[in-house]
Each structure stands twice: as C-alpha cells, then as structure tokens.
Motif scaffolding. Structure first.
Motif, PDB file in Angstrom:
ATOM      1  N   LEU A 195      67.464 -16.125 -16.117  1.00 55.21           N
ATOM      2  CA  LEU A 195      67.437 -17.525 -15.700  1.00 55.21           C
ATOM      3  C   LEU A 195      66.882 -17.667 -14.297  1.00 55.21           C
ATOM      4  N   MET A 196      67.322 -16.763 -13.419  1.00 53.31           N
ATOM      5  CA  MET A 196      66.890 -16.856 -12.026  1.00 53.31           C
ATOM      6  C   MET A 196      65.375 -16.685 -11.937  1.00 53.31           C
ATOM      7  N   VAL A 197      64.870 -15.671 -12.643  1.00 52.10           N
ATOM      8  CA  VAL A 197      63.433 -15.398 -12.563  1.00 52.10           C
ATOM      9  C   VAL A 197      62.637 -16.571 -13.146  1.00 52.10           C
ATOM     10  N   LEU A 198      63.041 -17.018 -14.338  1.00 55.47           N
ATOM     11  CA  LEU A 198      62.309 -18.121 -14.972  1.00 55.47           C
ATOM     12  C   LEU A 198      62.362 -19.380 -14.116  1.00 55.47           C
ATOM     13  N   THR A 199      63.548 -19.673 -13.611  1.00 57.97           N
ATOM     14  CA  THR A 199      63.696 -20.878 -12.793  1.00 57.97           C
ATOM     15  C   THR A 199      62.841 -20.773 -11.535  1.00 57.97           C
ATOM     16  N   ALA A 200      62.850 -19.585 -10.935  1.00 57.96           N
ATOM     17  CA  ALA A 200      62.039 -19.395  -9.717  1.00 57.96           C
ATOM     18  C   ALA A 200      60.561 -19.612 -10.019  1.00 57.96           C
ATOM     19  N   ILE A 201      60.094 -19.036 -11.123  1.00 62.64           N
ATOM     20  CA  ILE A 201      58.673 -19.155 -11.466  1.00 62.64           C
ATOM     21  C   ILE A 201      58.260 -20.617 -11.623  1.00 62.64           C
TER      22      ILE A 201
END
Lengths: 249, 254, 297
Positions: free
Chosen positions: B41-47
């Motif tokens: 979630l963190m990676v996708l949200t950051a992207i």
C-alpha cells in the motif's frame, strides 16, 4: 551612433497604479546609460520592461512600444528577448549550485551540450567578469561560499555567458562595500566595449563616474535625459538640479 | 501508552510473529500478510500521490494566476484536508470498489489512500516551493530560461528536501489509517501475501483493529505486538523526515 | 527557430498536465459530494427524510426497521463534548505555556512529543482505550459498561490535544511582542499579560483551532469503534455503551451487507450527515480565522 533600445509613449501599470507615464527614450549602443531618481520613481519598473521581467508580475500591464534591435519586443518570445537582454539584480542571486553550474546553466538551456565548449564558455565568462583568477581552482565549490562582491561578479559572468547584446543592471552595488563597488564599476566600463549597458542606481556619484548618458525619473515621468557630464553640471530642469544637489530623495 | 503496548506486546514479538500468517490460535498468529499489505500500500500510494501532489503544488505556486478557479481549488484543498478519513472510505467504496469494479483489492486501497493524503502532500509541497526565494526564479528567467526550465533546474531541486519531508509524513499518515481501508473492505483474515495489485489484502492497522476487538487476552497481546511493529515503522519514517529536514536547514543559507 | 517552437509546445503540455493534477482535488470533492448525494437520495426514496432526521430509534437491521439518525448524532456529539472537555482547557493551557512561559529547552522536548502524539495512528489510541483506560474507569466507577463513551472521549481528547495546542500556539505567537511589552510597561504580571493581552488578541485563531479539533473528534473513527461500543441510543450517560455515526458506518461495512440494499445505503446517508457536519465546521473555522484576523504589521 546606433540606437538599440527605443521606448515610445511607454505607460505602465501595476494594477490600478500608474508606474510610468509617457516615457520616450533612445538608448545608444556600447554606451552606459544610468537611470537615476528617488525610490518609487519608476526606474526599476522601466528597466524591467526592457527584458519583459514585468511579465512575471500578474497585475502588470503596459501600453506604448518598446523596440529592441528594431523589433517590437512583443513580437518575439520573452525567452529569446531575455537571452539577448541580460540582467544583473540588486542583491547577488547566484543559484545554490557550484560556480561552474551557475555559468553553464545559460548556455545549456540554449542547447550547448559539448563539455569542452561549456568549459571554455565558463572560463571566458569568468575572465570577462574579472573573477577567473579568484575562483579557477574551485569551480566545483558552491557559489554561496563566495563574498558578496564575488557573487555579483559571478552573476555578471553568468549573464555574459549567454552572449547578450544588452545588459541591464538593477542597482547592482547597493548591497556591496565600496571596494567591491569600484570593481564592478571598472568592470562595466570594460564591458561597454562589447555590450550596451543600462544601470539603475541610487548613487549619484556612481552615475557621474561610470555612465555616458543619464536619465532622471520622477514620479513615473522621464524628466531629463542627456549626456551625463552636461546633466550633472548644468541640468535643464529645476527638479533634476534639486535631486542632484540632494534637496530630496 | 507506549509503555502499555511494550509491556503487553514485547513478549510476543519474534521472527515467527513477523513471518507467520494470522491464525485462530494466538500462539501461531503473525503479521506477515498485514506487513506485506502495508508495504504494498505504501509503495503504490507513494507512486500515485507524490507525483500528483507535487504537480498540483507546482501548478498552484508557479503557474496559477489569481482567479476564481484557483481560489476555488485552494479553498477546496484546505477543506479536503479536514474531511474525516472514513468519508474517503465511502468514496473509495462507491467509486473504486463498485464504480470501477476494482473489487476489494490493493489498488482500490491505494487509490483511496492517495486521495486521502493528496491534500496534505499538496499543502506541504506548496510551503516548500514557496520557501524558495523568488530571486532564484528571477535569475533563471533573466538568462532566457522558460518557466519549466526554471522550475525543473532551480525551484524543484531547491525545494525537494522540504517536499520530501512533507511527503514522508503524509505517507506515514496513510500507513496508520484503518478506517478507509475497512470501508473498502480490506479483509482481516488473509493467509497469503498479495501477488498483484488486484489481489485482496490486509494491512497492519486492520490487523490491529481485528485483534484489539477480540475479548481474549492473548489477542490483546497480539494487538500490542503488532502496534509495536507499526510504531517502529512510523518512527523510522519520521526519523528519516527529521534527518532530511535537519540536513536541509544546515544547507539553507541563501 | 524550430527549437523554440518545440519548446513552446512542451511548455504548454507541461502546464496543462500540472493543471490536471491540481484538478484531481476538485474532482475528489465532486466525487464525494456526488456519491453522497446520489446514494442518499435513493435512500430517501425508501425512508422519509423527516423520519431519518427526527427519529429517535436507529435499528436498520431489526424488524421493524427504524431509521432515526438522532441516536447516532447523540453518540457522536457525546464523544465530541467529552473530548472537548479534556482537550480544550489542556490544549490552551499548554499553548499558553509553550508560547509565553517555556524556555527553548523545554520547548525542544515538548513540541516533538506533541508532534509524535499527533502522528500515532488512531487504531492505536483505540487499543489504548480498551486495554488501559476502560479498565481504569471500571475500577473507579463500578458498573461501567465494558464499552463506554467515557473511555472513547478521553482518548479522542488526547488525540485532538496536539491540534488545539499547536494551532493555538501559532495564533499566540503571531501576537506582536510590542503588545506584550506595552502591558509589562504598565506593571502587569506574566499571567496578566498571557490571559488578558495575548489570549484575547489571539482569540480568533484559538476559536478556529477549537472548531477544527471538534470537527476532527466528530470524524474520528477507529478509537470510538473499538471503545465506545455499538449500541445506538439516546443517552447522556458516559458510562454506557453508545454508537457514533462513524462507528456505525464501520459496523455495516464489516458485515456482509448486500450491495444496493437499504442497509447498504444507510452508510451513505449517515456519511452525508457526517460530511455536512464536519464541512460546516471546517468552513466556519477557516472563516473565523480569516475574518477576525488582526492585522499587525
């Protein structure tokens, strides 16, 4: 004698406020023209019109014509105009990058990619700004580590690097000590061989020392414009005389 | 509060806890799927949120002229920052899960969290961009640079430490959110790690909520242990933000 | 001049792209409003709006169904009230302390602690409520329900405390020093200056922070879901189990509610009430802050 900058009935506004009123000037090639006058008289507004820096102010607009090199400045892209009409600001404003990058930025955005060519532009520009000997061993150091006077000369070198025809100086010495100031003045006199120079200054001695022509602004109007020696020795207008001898401003 | 969680949870922390899936039996339960879900979630949200947030901030600071439309956008952003997170969950449920048929997947969760933290990212990025002195912009324009050249060569590099700090803090907000994820139907019992963005998922705060809402004492301890992991994750992110900020302040002398 | 033409096109494309980014936030708001309005309207086709807004029984999953939202609003306001009772006095006291009294050293410790407090996930506060505060309350007040409004109010109060404190402190710090010096010169004590000069001068900022914090308490979800219970009722007893709007929305979304059913739509109707309440408070907070801002130069 060639005229490079010409303004015809120039009126300028910031919002509702009229900042310049019917300014007509002709500025000559390879000469230093000084613009003097009290604070708020429109002298900075005037030179910021010449390279369209005022375009960046939302509420600014002007009427009349500004001709540079026989072209109305509205007929070319502002970026192309500013490349040709460089500007040095009141406070030294080097980019927070290395000395080298400060100078290479201009040529780079003009499309110069070759490393050797960039190196030589950097060297030539620094030499023209009389800074080369002081910084040649630390081109990769941050420009923010230089003294104020050095920073201002770096800004001049940066401007020279894009090979303009005209350089506008907006009170370039107001933040500098007397020694740095005289270095910059010497430099301007050297530079006028190749460039046309317009300088806004608060400092009457500076105008008298360094310039060929002087324009006196008051309340947005061009009061008097002529040969520097003549203007300082025998001003035509009463208000010019009052200002020069220090009765106000 | 920390001590309370430490007191109850520390004994339950182990490698096995980190690498096991949730279970009906407290002794065997772990947070592998929740931890992986949170990281996904963190990676996708950051992207998604960082480029969009910085883009908005750049537009509002550097391009937008004062007009009714920009004022509307600004008012709207400060308002969005105050909308309860569960309302974003409702939007995510109606828009992503149902409307776009993304089901109860990672991508639905990440999109919802993106909308949730976008206002925070925009507000903090704008502050960082505004802190870049205008003399730098003037210098660049005066050399014949275009607007985008000025922004990309000078404004953004100077603002990036401040932008990063704000973005990390916004992301750490996203990591701790449970309500909107519950809304879009993050599951609480998942015995696999997600393989693609369309897989169902769980996340650490969800797992904590699940365990904390059970009456048995053992599950309370598990919740405490998972809280320790979540807080450790957040502390790391906050520490990174503080380090960047301090380094930035040291270099800041125009 | 081909390079310049390409450059111009690129510049324009970049500007438009960035504009689209900025538009996403507007679309988000429109999305929220449209979703809530659309679903709420179809909810009102089955439940009269008057019954929804004035009914005092909330029982969507029992027969006969009742859809009076007042018990949920009642629960929500109890939490907000309880949290305010805790956070407002403490918040303003700590703001006065930080802005007027604290030495830099103390500030350097207190401010990060408040920041950390603000960054802790709400689900952690919820855990803290049920594992620590609730048992404590049950010791002091025997007979308290295991789920109760008091426990949730306390943690929500702790949760919004940093917000009140830091926003109020900002407001107080922007009161110019000259005003303080003027008062000191007349022989005022530090306490007088703080309470009679600084606080009144910063009042609009302080009130704005209060409203914003209460709005936050109203929208708070996880802690109240965990600690306050799931019993929608009209009560003012803080030691009973209640249910807030947010906790109800979570409850429905956790269960297997069929998509499109009337129960499913209650999420949106309740969500709309929640959104309108917080929206009005946020706007009011901004308005007060801007409207009554004293301009010191």
């Amino acid at each position: 004698m060639t005229t490079v900058i010409k303004t015809i009935n120039l009126n300028a506004w910031y919002g509702e406020k009229l900042a310049l009123i019917d300014v007509n000037t002709e500025i000559e090639e390879n000469k230093i023209t000084a613009i003097i006058g009290p604070s708020g008289c429109g002298k900075s507004t005037f030179i910021r019109c010449l390279n369209r820096m005022n375009d960046l102010v939302d509420i600014f607009r002007y009427e009349g014509e500004i001709i540079v090199d026989n072209i109305n400045i509205n007929d070319i892209e502002p970026e192309a105009l500013r490349k040709n009409v460089g500007m040095v600001f009141q406070k030294p404003n080097p980019f927070p990058k290395s000395i080298y990058d400060n100078i290479a930025f201009g040529p780079k955005i003009q499309g110069v990619k070759d490393k050797g060519e960039l190196d030589s532009i950097v060297e030539q520009s620094l030499k023209k700004a009389a800074l080369w000997d002081e910084v040649k061993d630390r081109l990769k150091d941050s420009a923010l580590g230089l003294s104020g006077g050095q920073q201002q000369r770096l800004c001049i070198a940066r401007t020279v690097a894009v090979e303009p025809e005209i350089i506008l100086f907006d009170e370039p010495c107001s933040a500098l000590d007397p020694i740095s100031t005289s270095k910059i003045e010497d430099l301007m006199i050297e530079l006028k061989k190749k460039y046309t120079i317009v300088i806004v200054t608060h400092n009457m001695q500076q105008a008298a020392r360094a310039s060929d022509y002087t324009a006196f602004f008051l309340d947005g109007k061009l009061i008097e414009f002529g040969d520097t020696k003549q203007l300082f020795r025998k001003p035509v207008e009463k208000s010019t005389e009052d200002y020069i001898i220090g009765r106000f401003g | 509060m920390l001590w309370d969680a430490w007191d109850k949870g520390a004994d339950w922390l182990s490698i096995k806890f980190l690498t096991s899936f949730p279970s009906r039996f407290p002794e065997e339960a772990g947070i592998k799927s929740a931890l992986m879900g949170s990281i996904w979630l963190m990676v996708l949200t950051a992207i998604m949120s960082i480029p969009m947030g910085i883009g908005s901030a750049v537009y509002l600071e550097e391009y937008a002229r004062k007009s009714i439309l920009t004022q509307l956008i600004e008012l709207n952003i400060s308002n969005l920052a105050g909308v309860p997170s569960i309302v974003y969950g409702i939007l995510g449920l109606a828009l992503f899960v149902r409307g776009l048929n993304m089901e109860r997947s990672l991508i639905s969760g990440a999109l919802t969290l993106t909308l949730l933290i976008l206002p925070i990212i925009i507000i903090s990025s704008r502050e960082a961009i505004r802190a870049v002195p205008s003399s730098i912009r003037d210098a660049s324009y005066a050399l014949g640079a275009t607007k985008w050249q000025t922004i990309s060569y000078h404004v953004l590099p100077a603002a990036i430490p401040g932008i990063l700090t704000g973005n990390i803090l916004a992301l750490s907000r996203a990591i701790g959110e449970a309500a909107p994820l519950l809304m879009i139907g993050a599951l609480t019992f998942i015995a696999f790690t997600p393989e693609s963005i369309f897989d169902p998922f769980t996340a650490l705060p969800i797992q904590i909520f699940n365990w904390a809402s059970r009456p048995q004492a053992e599950f309370q301890y598990l919740a405490a242990a998972a809280i320790l992991v979540l807080l450790a994750l957040l502390m790391t992110m906050n520490a990174a933000a503080i380090i960047i900020r301090n380094k930035y302040q040291k270099n800041l002398k125009w | 001049m081909d390079r310049l033409r390409i450059q111009r096109i690129r510049e324009l494309a970049i500007e438009k792209t960035l504009f689209l980014c900025a538009l996403v936030s507007v679309l988000t708001t429109m999305g929220i409003v449209l979703v809530l309005v659309f679903e709420t309207l179809s909810f009102f086709e089955e439940v009269p709006i008057l019954e929804f807004l004035t009914g005092t029984t909330w029982a969507p999953s029992f027969r006969p169904q009742h859809f009076g939202v007042l018990p949920l609003i009642n629960g929500t306001l109890m939490i907000a009230l309880g949290a305010a009772v805790i956070a407002l006095p403490l918040g303003i006291a700590s703001a006065i302390y930080l802005s007027e009294y604290a030495k830099p050293g103390v500030k350097a410790v207190v401010k990060p602690v408040l920041e950390i407090l603000a960054g802790i996930p709400t689900v952690v506060y919820g855990y803290f409520a049920i594992s620590f505060i609730t048992p404590l309350i049950r010791e002091v007040v025997p007979g308290t329900n295991i789920f109760n409004a008091a426990s949730a109010s306390i943690v929500v109060g702790i949760m919004i405390l940093p917000m009140v404190s830091s926003l109020s402190e900002d407001a107080m710090r922007s009161v110019p020093g000259a005003l303080r010096e003027g008062a000191y010169a007349l022989g005022s004590t530090k306490f007088d200056v703080s309470t009679k000069i600084v606080v009144p001068a910063a009042l609009s900022g302080i009130i704005a922070s209060f409203i914003l914090a209460i709005s936050r308490a109203i929208g708070e979800t996880m802690a109240v879901t965990l600690a306050a219970g799931a019993t929608a009722k009209m009560t003012l007893n803080f030691f009973e189990s209640i249910q807030t709007m947010t906790a109800y929305i979570v409850q429905v979304s956790l269960g297997d509610t069929p998509y499109g059913s009337i129960e499913y739509r209650t999420i949106f109707a309740v969500g709309a009430v929640l959104f309108v309440m917080t929206f009005i408070m946020n706007i009011a907070s901004m308005w007060i802050k801007n409207r009554y801002r004293e301009v010191y130069t």
